[in-house]
Write a protein that holds these residues in place. Structure first.
Motif, PDB file in Angstrom:
ATOM      1  N   ASN A   1       0.928  -1.309   0.025  1.00 33.37           N
ATOM      2  CA  ASN A   1      -0.019  -0.072   0.067  1.00 33.37           C
ATOM      3  C   ASN A   1       0.663   1.360  -0.183  1.00 33.37           C
ATOM      4  OD1 ASN A   1      -2.369   1.362   0.049  1.00 33.37           O
ATOM      5  ND2 ASN A   1      -2.526   1.698   2.166  1.00 33.37           N
ATOM      6  N   ALA A   2       1.767   1.274   0.865  1.00 33.54           N
ATOM      7  CA  ALA A   2       2.850   2.378   1.118  1.00 33.54           C
ATOM      8  C   ALA A   2       3.415   2.671  -0.408  1.00 33.54           C
ATOM      9  CB  ALA A   2       3.967   2.070   2.063  1.00 33.54           C
ATOM     10  N   ALA A   3       3.921   1.434  -1.149  1.00 33.59           N
ATOM     11  CA  ALA A   3       4.681   1.549  -2.372  1.00 33.59           C
ATOM     12  C   ALA A   3       3.513   2.016  -3.260  1.00 33.59           C
ATOM     13  CB  ALA A   3       4.900   0.290  -2.966  1.00 33.59           C
ATOM     14  N   ARG A   4       2.368   1.718  -3.219  1.00 38.27           N
ATOM     15  CA  ARG A   4       1.541   2.308  -4.260  1.00 38.27           C
ATOM     16  C   ARG A   4       1.184   3.628  -4.105  1.00 38.27           C
ATOM     17  NH1 ARG A   4      -3.836   2.707  -4.121  1.00 38.27           N
ATOM     18  NH2 ARG A   4      -3.914   1.955  -2.388  1.00 38.27           N
ATOM     19  N   GLN A   5       1.130   4.271  -2.955  1.00 44.39           N
ATOM     20  CA  GLN A   5       0.871   5.447  -2.707  1.00 44.39           C
ATOM     21  C   GLN A   5       2.148   6.502  -2.951  1.00 44.39           C
ATOM     22  OE1 GLN A   5      -0.469   5.636   1.489  1.00 44.39           O
ATOM     23  NE2 GLN A   5      -2.541   5.058   0.985  1.00 44.39           N
ATOM     24  N   ALA A   6       3.279   5.791  -2.577  1.00 42.74           N
ATOM     25  CA  ALA A   6       4.246   6.724  -3.107  1.00 42.74           C
ATOM     26  C   ALA A   6       4.430   6.639  -4.520  1.00 42.74           C
ATOM     27  CB  ALA A   6       5.603   6.035  -2.457  1.00 42.74           C
ATOM     28  N   ALA A   7       4.159   5.660  -5.242  1.00 43.07           N
ATOM     29  CA  ALA A   7       4.339   5.553  -6.788  1.00 43.07           C
ATOM     30  C   ALA A   7       3.240   6.590  -7.217  1.00 43.07           C
ATOM     31  CB  ALA A   7       4.041   4.217  -7.369  1.00 43.07           C
ATOM     32  N   GLU A   8       2.042   6.620  -6.785  1.00 50.54           N
ATOM     33  CA  GLU A   8       1.067   7.475  -7.394  1.00 50.54           C
ATOM     34  C   GLU A   8       1.445   8.902  -7.137  1.00 50.54           C
ATOM     35  OE1 GLU A   8      -2.581   5.872  -5.836  1.00 50.54           O
ATOM     36  OE2 GLU A   8      -2.671   4.217  -7.095  1.00 50.54           O
ATOM     37  N   ARG A   9       1.910   8.994  -5.885  1.00 55.24           N
ATOM     38  CA  ARG A   9       2.422  10.541  -5.578  1.00 55.24           C
ATOM     39  C   ARG A   9       3.418  10.822  -6.278  1.00 55.24           C
ATOM     40  NH1 ARG A   9       2.946   9.323  -0.153  1.00 55.24           N
ATOM     41  NH2 ARG A   9       5.001   8.887  -0.577  1.00 55.24           N
ATOM     42  N   GLU A  10       4.409  10.194  -6.699  1.00 56.02           N
ATOM     43  CA  GLU A  10       5.455  10.522  -7.557  1.00 56.02           C
ATOM     44  C   GLU A  10       5.127  10.471  -9.126  1.00 56.02           C
ATOM     45  OE1 GLU A  10       8.654   7.690  -6.826  1.00 56.02           O
ATOM     46  OE2 GLU A  10       8.688   8.316  -4.721  1.00 56.02           O
ATOM     47  N   VAL A  11       4.097   9.721  -9.466  1.00 54.52           N
ATOM     48  CA  VAL A  11       3.760   9.847 -10.800  1.00 54.52           C
ATOM     49  C   VAL A  11       2.947  11.110 -10.897  1.00 54.52           C
ATOM     50  CG1 VAL A  11       1.931   9.080 -12.400  1.00 54.52           C
ATOM     51  CG2 VAL A  11       3.402   7.652 -11.355  1.00 54.52           C
ATOM     52  N   ASN A  12       2.410  11.474  -9.948  1.00 52.30           N
ATOM     53  CA  ASN A  12       1.644  12.885  -9.897  1.00 52.30           C
ATOM     54  C   ASN A  12       2.719  14.216 -10.127  1.00 52.30           C
ATOM     55  OD1 ASN A  12      -0.879  11.938 -10.195  1.00 52.30           O
ATOM     56  ND2 ASN A  12      -1.290  11.907  -7.775  1.00 52.30           N
ATOM     57  N   LEU A  13       3.583  13.936  -9.160  1.00 50.71           N
ATOM     58  CA  LEU A  13       4.666  14.979  -8.941  1.00 50.71           C
ATOM     59  C   LEU A  13       5.603  14.976 -10.082  1.00 50.71           C
ATOM     60  CD1 LEU A  13       6.521  16.956  -7.180  1.00 50.71           C
ATOM     61  CD2 LEU A  13       7.991  14.852  -6.901  1.00 50.71           C
ATOM     62  N   ILE A  14       5.860  14.013 -10.603  1.00 50.49           N
ATOM     63  CA  ILE A  14       6.939  13.987 -11.932  1.00 50.49           C
ATOM     64  C   ILE A  14       5.989  14.277 -13.163  1.00 50.49           C
ATOM     65  CG2 ILE A  14       8.428  12.495 -13.274  1.00 50.49           C
ATOM     66  CD1 ILE A  14       8.954  10.880 -10.874  1.00 50.49           C
ATOM     67  N   GLY A  15       5.165  13.716 -13.524  1.00 54.12           N
ATOM     68  CA  GLY A  15       4.083  13.913 -14.493  1.00 54.12           C
ATOM     69  C   GLY A  15       3.722  15.509 -14.542  1.00 54.12           C
ATOM     70  N   ALA A  16       3.308  15.946 -13.479  1.00 55.21           N
ATOM     71  CA  ALA A  16       2.690  17.318 -13.351  1.00 55.21           C
ATOM     72  C   ALA A  16       3.873  18.363 -13.542  1.00 55.21           C
ATOM     73  CB  ALA A  16       1.726  17.460 -12.187  1.00 55.21           C
ATOM     74  N   GLY A  17       4.848  17.927 -12.985  1.00 52.86           N
ATOM     75  CA  GLY A  17       6.300  18.775 -12.731  1.00 52.86           C
ATOM     76  C   GLY A  17       6.983  18.961 -14.285  1.00 52.86           C
ATOM     77  N   SER A  18       6.904  17.601 -14.950  1.00 54.43           N
ATOM     78  CA  SER A  18       7.711  17.573 -16.320  1.00 54.43           C
ATOM     79  C   SER A  18       6.511  18.400 -17.433  1.00 54.43           C
ATOM     80  CB  SER A  18       8.143  16.400 -16.490  1.00 54.43           C
ATOM     81  OG  SER A  18       7.372  15.401 -16.733  1.00 54.43           O
ATOM     82  N   LEU A  19       5.434  18.038 -17.106  1.00 55.68           N
ATOM     83  CA  LEU A  19       4.489  18.994 -18.016  1.00 55.68           C
ATOM     84  C   LEU A  19       4.399  20.073 -18.148  1.00 55.68           C
ATOM     85  CD1 LEU A  19       2.718  17.137 -20.032  1.00 55.68           C
ATOM     86  CD2 LEU A  19       0.917  17.558 -18.495  1.00 55.68           C
ATOM     87  N   ALA A  20       4.307  20.772 -16.730  1.00 56.75           N
ATOM     88  CA  ALA A  20       4.276  22.155 -16.577  1.00 56.75           C
ATOM     89  C   ALA A  20       5.564  22.818 -16.974  1.00 56.75           C
ATOM     90  CB  ALA A  20       3.973  22.436 -15.015  1.00 56.75           C
ATOM     91  N   GLY A  21       6.878  22.281 -16.740  1.00 62.96           N
ATOM     92  CA  GLY A  21       8.003  22.762 -17.231  1.00 62.96           C
ATOM     93  C   GLY A  21       8.146  22.943 -18.589  1.00 62.96           C
ATOM     94  N   MET A  22       7.627  21.582 -19.148  1.00 65.93           N
ATOM     95  CA  MET A  22       7.893  21.618 -20.544  1.00 65.93           C
ATOM     96  C   MET A  22       7.081  22.551 -21.334  1.00 65.93           C
ATOM     97  SD  MET A  22       6.762  18.003 -22.498  1.00 65.93           S
ATOM     98  CE  MET A  22       4.921  18.418 -22.924  1.00 65.93           C
ATOM     99  N   LEU A  23       5.710  22.900 -20.864  1.00 63.79           N
ATOM    100  CA  LEU A  23       4.974  23.899 -21.457  1.00 63.79           C
ATOM    101  C   LEU A  23       5.343  25.147 -21.309  1.00 63.79           C
ATOM    102  CD1 LEU A  23       1.408  22.393 -20.422  1.00 63.79           C
ATOM    103  CD2 LEU A  23       2.534  22.298 -22.585  1.00 63.79           C
TER     104      LEU A  23
END
Lengths: 801, 216
Positions: free
Chosen positions: A254-276
């Motif tokens: 559960n912790a691994a899944r939550q961490a992964a989801e958190r990171e996907v959000n962070l990395i995804g949103a971060g790289s998308l926003a920076g890229m735009l």
């Protein structure tokens, strides 16, 4: 209006893209729906699924799975309080709250009473084939004081645990056997119907809960997490000051899944926003942003569809990695936008595409080669990442060819001179100051500077690199282990044989050595089937001793028993029972059917699954484990193997890390070959040089940083090759046309590098050490590769004129 | 024994007769000074498997700090030391056999109950038994306490305990499950009970065999 100017051919391409996009969207939708939770990616959180089968022996892998399942689908809790009654009350209330949540199949606080009759039953029946180790030694060494044993059995002021009636066992030999059974491998003891462990200041009550399904089921993890949190809160309210410890695969997953989801959000949103932001900064238009998003979105969706289609699920590591792929997938579109910008008013959508097509294709091929190296790694997780990258990059590349021309027909309104002013200045400065000799000098100096770093590189092959467990969970697990004596199950012995008896005999040989290790304090104990069911040889020997020391002198036995207070028929009952039991052996199956065997069933592997038709048992050492001592114990015993999953994986990591250098060389050679085809050997070397420098410097910097070199760093270096060489290619292709285009290309390259660095840079903050190392290496490597990329201009034939 | 039985009563009576609680507390407090109690015992065991009762006799030493010393003198000599960590069996010829209380399932609990019983460890007894008191010790009358196991685990070994006495505890009856063959009834009669401040050096030596003394 702009689309009206698109040629029919361009329109056909766009339609094809729409068709493909529709197929991908439908596939994803269908896959998510099939996973049972619409809108959710079927996500795999089991880290064992990442690891390759390490054991040559398929039976060992089966045993690993069986042991993992025995422990995996259970959650364990300890409820601790200073007062025993408080702890008991709190534990029962906690169990009730868990039960009320309806998530668990079963929640056990009060242990069901074991019927002593049932426990002793099978052993009473076979008692003349059984002897405790101490009694066997005593009986073997000479006549025993039967009269004394009889007196002790009869006059003892209290019962020593499980006991058998004096009618069945007048000399306490069966009692001794029962007392010797390793039922208490755990430090827990039954008290008032609860299992309890005591520390200096607290009483801890054991509560266990069984999951209705896999601990890796995301929906179940969520439900379990919520139920436990609620029960914990209720506990804190009703019993303030009571401490709760919990452990179980489900919490980690559960912790691994939550961490992964958190990171996907962070990395995804971060790289998308920076890229735009970067895109807007360079092109000052929303159109490239929208088109970039379309192309990347298509790429990622296609990658998910293909990966789920092949593997049936997405591993959480793939997902986190996938989020960082955004920065790379946009590169192709960015090159097209750069060409668009560079062309100014003379823009022709198809001609522009044709001009950058070779560079895009060479870049795609080199990237695919870089990821292809990951496919060679024996890790299912890395192979999945490679497939994800293949599908994603290819689709993003395809988008540029199919979709972008029809949507980018109008010439850029931005003045290319203004847009590329900064890269142009950099480019001019480079061309003025950096001739071939200076380039070589710079490269030489950098290599010399990096050399001491190489010497400081050290390796790390710990399996725990794959994931960083939340420290609070690890601390709780360690505390629970210390309190209960539950082992980690990672190391065990696999004992194989053609017959049940052969396995038991081999286990007994092993047990003798393990007893020695227990005496030396190497382990606290071990679990094995042979301590419940002796081998045929031992049973025969036991019976011989019974015969020789107890029943040989029947008259003496009768006299002894007649003299005692025991009923007169006891001697006859004994003698009759002994002769009736001749030729009977206690079998593993007899034992397996007793309730006593329930907690130990995983110690015996069923014969059918062995493949060879043989039998196999598992001996699990308990306590702090010194692998070297255990390996020595198993060394020269036939059919006995020490299985150490964590160790095997670490060894595998090490082997592949050591081979990594060779692979990297191989990959470089391969890419060089591809470049030679287009540029010829000399120019290919110049194109590849910045990347070689980047890899060499990255290794040096890792050494200076004291970051241990892992398999994952090497994998990242493969990608530095795949990505880094692109920049040189783009730049050299761009420079081949004219200076303005070269500057625009450099702008594109810088932009690509910016987005790539952004997403991999964010990956460096991942909580998973493997991914963080991967990200860091890429960040350093790609950064250097892009800075050194203008080198190709110094060596290009045009630059010399 | 006197002290321990009265202390037991204090605990036992508490839930039954709230009024008597204060009186019993005072008596218990007065008795707390005695760390060690010695008595002579005669044990009579009756089992379905026996044609006649088994009778043994000897000395009992209970130390609140150390545990129980059970010395059989008739019909043969044998000493049992029940300590915090293990039970030690010492034969007449001096040979020792010992068993860690934690090594055998249920043994630790049986040991703890035995000690709690003799040591009037009210918390442990209350956890483990349902208690009934008859009679009134305060009026110097006869009294009897019945203890029935609460937990199924304990009930596997023990059906019930009964203590009775007058000024001193005189009678302990232990009813055990007889290994599937009816009930075993053990009667312990105690005479000549008296208290002491500490175990004798000899007794102390024996107690030391059975592990660290319990925390005070």
């Amino acid at each position: 209006m702009k689309i009206a100017r698109a040629t029919p051919a361009m329109r056909w391409r766009a339609r094809l893209w729409l068709l493909l996009a529709a197929v991908v969207a439908l596939t994803c939708g269908w896959q998510f729906a099939a996973a049972g939770r619409s809108g959710h990616i079927p996500l795999q959180t089991n880290l064992l699924a990442l690891l390759p089968p390490t054991e040559r022996n398929p039976l060992a892998e089966e045993a690993i799975t069986q042991l993992a399942d025995a422990a995996g689908n259970r959650a364990i809790f300890l409820v601790g309080a200073a007062q025993a009654e408080t702890a008991a009350g709190a534990a029962r209330a906690f169990a009730t709250a868990l039960r009320a949540a309806g998530v668990f199949r079963q929640v056990v606080a009060d242990i069901p009473p074991l019927d002593p009759q049932q426990i002793a039953g099978v052993y009473v029946q076979h008692r003349y084939s059984l002897l405790a180790a101490a009694d066997r030694a005593a009986l073997a060494s000479g006549p025993v004081d039967l009269a004394g044993r009889l007196q002790r059995k009869l006059y003892a002021p209290f019962r020593f645990g499980l006991t058998v009636s004096p009618v069945d066992d007048p000399f306490g030999l069966t009692d001794a056997w029962l007392a010797d059974l390793p039922l208490r491998n755990l430090k827990l003891e039954p008290e008032n119907g609860l299992l309890v462990a005591r520390t200096v200041d607290k009483t801890w009550v054991f509560v266990s809960a069984e999951l209705p399904g896999s601990a890796y089921d995301g929906a179940l993890q969520q439900a379990v997490g919520d139920a436990v949190a609620q029960a914990e809160q209720a506990l804190a309210t009703a019993y303030p000051g009571v401490e709760l410890l919990c452990t179980g695969t489900v919490f980690y997953a559960n912790a691994a899944r939550q961490a992964a989801e958190r990171e996907v959000n962070l990395i995804g949103a971060g790289s998308l926003a920076g890229m735009l932001l970067l895109l807007y900064f360079v092109f000052r238009s929303l159109r490239p942003l929208a088109l970039g998003l379309l192309s990347v979105g298509f790429g990622i969706a296609a990658a998910v569809a293909v990966t789920v289609g092949v593997y049936g699920e997405l591993h959480l590591i793939t997902l986190v990695f996938g989020a960082s792929l955004i920065g790379e997938a946009i590169d192709y579109a960015v090159q097209y936008f750069a060409a668009h910008l560079g062309a100014g008013k003379n823009w022709d959508a198809m001609a522009g595409l044709r001009r950058i097509a070779p560079a895009l294709t060479v870049a795609l091929v080199t990237s695919l080669l870089g990821y292809g190296a990951l496919l060679l790694a024996p890790f299912p997780a890395l192979a999945q990442i490679a497939l994800f990258a293949f599908a994603g990059l290819f689709s993003a590349w395809l988008s540029v060819f199919l979709l972008l021309p029809s949507l980018l027909v109008a010439p850029s309104r931005r003045d290319p001179e203004v847009a590329v002013a900064v890269p142009q200045r950099f480019l001019r400065a480079w061309q003025v100051h950096m001739n071939r000799h200076r380039c070589l000098l710079l490269a030489g100096l950098l290599l010399v500077a990096a050399a001491p770093g190489w010497l400081q590189l050290s390796g790390n092959d710990d399996v725990r690199l794959l994931i960083a467990w939340p420290p609070s969970l690890v601390a709780q697990e360690e505390q629970i282990r210390a309190l209960t004596g539950i082992g980690n199950g990672s190391q065990f012995f696999l004992i194989e044989g053609d017959t049940e008896n052969a396995v038991l005999e081999r286990e007994e040989h092993l047990s003798e050595r393990l007893d020695e290790i227990v005496r030396r304090g190497g382990i606290t104990g071990y679990q094995s089937v042979s301590s419940f069911v002796p081998s045929r040889v031992r049973q025969t020997e036991n019976r011989r001793l019974w015969q020789a020391r107890v029943f040989a002198d029947a008259a003496g036995l009768r006299r002894l028993l007649a003299k005692s207070a025991l009923r007169d028929d006891v001697a006859d009952v004994q003698i009759a029972a002994f002769s009736a039991s001749a030729g009977q052996f206690l079998h593993v199956d007899d034992w397996l059917q007793t309730p006593l065997a329930a907690p130990f069933r995983h110690l015996w592997l069923s014969s059918k699954t062995g493949g060879s038709g043989g039998f196999a048992g598992v001996v699990v050492p308990q306590g702090a484990i010194d692998v070297a001592q255990l390996a020595a114990a198993a060394a020269d015993l036939p059919g006995v193997t020490l299985v150490d999953k964590a160790g095997s994986v670490s060894r595998l990591f090490r082997d592949y890390r050591r081979w990594g250098a060779l692979w990297l060389t191989g990959a470089f050679t391969l890419v060089y070959g591809v470049l030679c085809v287009r540029y010829g050997p000399r120019q290919a070397a110049a194109t590849l040089a910045p990347t070689v420098l980047a890899v060499a410097l990255a290794l040096g910097i890792l050494g200076y940083l004291g970051t241990p070199l892992t398999l994952f760093n090497l994998m990242a270096l493969m990608l530095v090759l795949g990505v880094g060489v692109n920049y040189a290619i783009f730049l050299r292709e761009g420079a081949a046309s004219d200076a303005k285009a070269a500057a625009a290309t450099l702008a594109g390259v810088l932009l690509s590098a910016g987005t790539t660095l952004l997403s991999f840079g964010l990956l460096a903050f991942s909580s998973m050490p493997a991914l963080a190392g991967f990200g860091l290496t890429l960040l350093i490597g790609v950064g250097i590769a892009v800075l050194m990329a203008p080198m190709v201009l110094s060596f290009s034939p045009r630059a010399t004129t | 024994m006197h002290r321990l039985i009265l202390a037991l009563l204090l605990f036992c009576a508490a839930p039954v007769l709230a009024d008597e609680q204060d009186t019993l507390k005072r008596i218990a407090a007065q008795l707390e000074q005695h760390a060690v109690v010695r008595a002579e015992f005669t044990q009579t065991k009756q089992m379905a498997a026996l044609k006649r009762p088994l009778v043994s006799s000897g000395r009992l030493v209970f130390s609140r700090r150390h545990g129980v010393l059970w010395q059989i003198e008739q019909p043969y000599r044998m000493t049992y030391v029940l300590g915090a960590e293990r039970i030690v069996e010492i034969a007449a010829d001096g040979t020792h056999r010992q068993r860690g209380l934690r090594e055998v399932p249920g043994l630790a609990q049986v040991g703890r109950v035995f000690r709690a019983l003799l040591g009037a460890d009210t918390a442990t007894l209350q956890e483990n038994f349902a208690v009934t008191v008859t009679g009134d010790p305060a009026d110097d009358g006869r009294w009897q306490i019945d203890l029935v196991p609460r937990s199924a685990q304990l009930a596997q070994f023990l059906r019930g305990l009964q203590l009775s006495g007058h000024a001193y505890a005189e009678n302990i009856v232990i009813e055990e499950t007889g290994g599937g063959r009816g009930t075993d009834r053990t009667q312990i009669r105690l005479v000549d009970s008296h208290a002491a401040a500490a175990p004798s050096p000899d007794e102390l030596r024996l107690f030391e065999l059975s592990g660290e003394p319990a925390r005070p």
